[in-house]
Scaffold this motif. Structure first.
Motif, short mmCIF file in Angstrom:
data_model
loop_
_atom_site.label_atom_id
_atom_site.label_comp_id
_atom_site.label_asym_id
_atom_site.label_seq_id
_atom_site.Cartn_x
_atom_site.Cartn_y
_atom_site.Cartn_z
N ASP A 1 0.81 -1.22 0.00
CA ASP A 1 0.00 0.00 0.00
C ASP A 1 0.85 1.28 0.00
N ALA A 2 2.13 1.15 -0.35
CA ALA A 2 3.01 2.33 -0.42
C ALA A 2 2.46 3.31 -1.44
N ARG A 3 2.67 4.61 -1.17
CA ARG A 3 2.18 5.63 -2.11
C ARG A 3 3.06 6.86 -2.06
N ASP A 4 2.96 7.64 -3.13
CA ASP A 4 3.78 8.85 -3.20
C ASP A 4 3.01 10.11 -2.84
N VAL A 5 1.68 10.09 -2.88
CA VAL A 5 0.89 11.23 -2.45
C VAL A 5 0.40 10.93 -1.03
N VAL A 6 0.74 11.83 -0.10
CA VAL A 6 0.40 11.63 1.30
C VAL A 6 -0.38 12.83 1.82
N GLU A 7 -0.96 12.65 2.98
CA GLU A 7 -1.65 13.73 3.69
C GLU A 7 -0.72 14.28 4.76
N ALA A 8 -0.85 15.55 5.06
CA ALA A 8 -0.08 16.14 6.15
C ALA A 8 -0.37 15.34 7.42
N GLY A 9 0.67 14.96 8.12
CA GLY A 9 0.52 14.18 9.34
C GLY A 9 0.88 12.71 9.17
N GLU A 10 0.91 12.24 7.93
CA GLU A 10 1.33 10.86 7.71
C GLU A 10 2.87 10.82 7.68
N ILE A 11 3.43 9.92 8.47
CA ILE A 11 4.88 9.78 8.55
C ILE A 11 5.25 8.59 7.67
N ILE B 1 8.77 13.20 5.97
CA ILE B 1 7.57 13.82 6.54
C ILE B 1 7.23 15.02 5.68
N GLY B 2 6.17 14.87 4.88
CA GLY B 2 5.71 15.97 4.05
C GLY B 2 4.71 16.83 4.82
N PHE B 3 4.86 18.14 4.72
CA PHE B 3 3.92 19.03 5.41
C PHE B 3 3.40 20.11 4.47
N GLY B 4 3.71 20.00 3.20
CA GLY B 4 3.26 20.93 2.18
C GLY B 4 3.82 20.49 0.84
N ILE C 1 7.71 18.40 -6.93
CA ILE C 1 6.93 17.68 -7.93
C ILE C 1 5.45 17.59 -7.60
N SER C 2 5.01 18.28 -6.56
CA SER C 2 3.59 18.26 -6.19
C SER C 2 2.74 18.93 -7.25
N ARG C 3 1.55 18.40 -7.41
CA ARG C 3 0.54 19.07 -8.22
C ARG C 3 -0.30 19.90 -7.27
N LYS C 4 -1.12 20.76 -7.80
CA LYS C 4 -1.90 21.68 -6.96
C LYS C 4 -2.63 20.97 -5.82
N GLY C 5 -2.36 21.44 -4.61
CA GLY C 5 -3.09 20.96 -3.43
C GLY C 5 -2.66 19.61 -2.88
N GLU C 6 -1.51 19.10 -3.30
CA GLU C 6 -1.10 17.79 -2.80
C GLU C 6 0.31 17.83 -2.23
N LEU D 1 5.61 12.88 -2.55
CA LEU D 1 6.96 12.45 -2.26
C LEU D 1 7.62 11.97 -3.55
N VAL D 2 8.93 11.80 -3.55
CA VAL D 2 9.67 11.50 -4.77
C VAL D 2 9.31 10.13 -5.37
N SER D 3 8.96 9.16 -4.53
CA SER D 3 8.54 7.84 -5.00
C SER D 3 7.68 7.21 -3.89
N PRO D 4 7.00 6.10 -4.19
CA PRO D 4 6.13 5.50 -3.18
C PRO D 4 6.85 5.17 -1.88
N CYS D 5 6.19 5.50 -0.79
CA CYS D 5 6.72 5.31 0.56
C CYS D 5 5.73 4.52 1.41
N ASN D 6 6.26 3.87 2.44
CA ASN D 6 5.44 3.14 3.41
C ASN D 6 4.98 4.11 4.49
N ILE D 7 3.68 4.19 4.71
CA ILE D 7 3.15 5.02 5.79
C ILE D 7 3.19 4.17 7.06
N TRP D 8 3.90 4.67 8.09
CA TRP D 8 4.10 3.85 9.28
C TRP D 8 3.66 4.54 10.58
N ALA D 9 3.32 5.82 10.53
CA ALA D 9 2.87 6.51 11.74
C ALA D 9 1.97 7.69 11.35
#
Length: 125
Positions: free
Chosen positions: A56-66, A77-80, A84-89, A92-100
């Motif tokens: 379930d790794a992904r490159d688009v994350v929500e603020a607060g997902e570690i 840790i993305g916070f904005g 390479i972000s598109r508007k409003g997202e 991350l550079v490539s798919p990552c595992n969300i762990w916290a």
């Protein structure tokens, strides 16, 4: 529940670990100390953990997902927006595992600059 504290200077963010293989590996390797790197509105830093990309790794994350970046062996840790972000997202550079999931506002990380010391420790119960 397993909780951690991510600290750099005056910035401190509590986070709750999810039930994932990556979270287990990171928990087993605490404390983690590194120097922060930045990429747009993302902080990332090396972690002494190796793990494969989870299904379930992904490159688009929500603020607060570690996230854990398997390709770079780093915590991200993305916070904005990143370069390479598109508007409003937050992309991350490539798919990552969300762990916290952060319990505090990750936008505090705007106050952390490249090269600054960052630590992840087990939070006090």
């Amino acid at each position: 529940m397993r909780e951690i504290l991510i600290r750099s200077g005056e910035v401190a963010i509590r986070a709750r670990l999810l039930d994932t293989p990556t979270a287990n590996r990171i928990w087993e390797n605490l404390p983690i100390y590194a120097n922060a790197r930045t990429w747009g509105e993302e902080i990332y830093f090396e972690a002494p953990v190796e793990n494969v990309r989870e299904p379930d790794a992904r490159d688009v994350v929500e603020a607060g997902e570690i996230a854990f970046w398997p390709d770079g062996v780093a915590i991200a840790i993305g916070f904005g927006p990143t370069p390479i972000s598109r508007k409003g997202e937050i992309r991350l550079v490539s798919p990552c595992n969300i762990w916290a999931q952060a319990l505090d506002d990750v936008r505090q990380l705007r106050g952390v600059h490249a090269g600054e010391h960052i630590a992840i420790i087990e939070a006090d119960s």
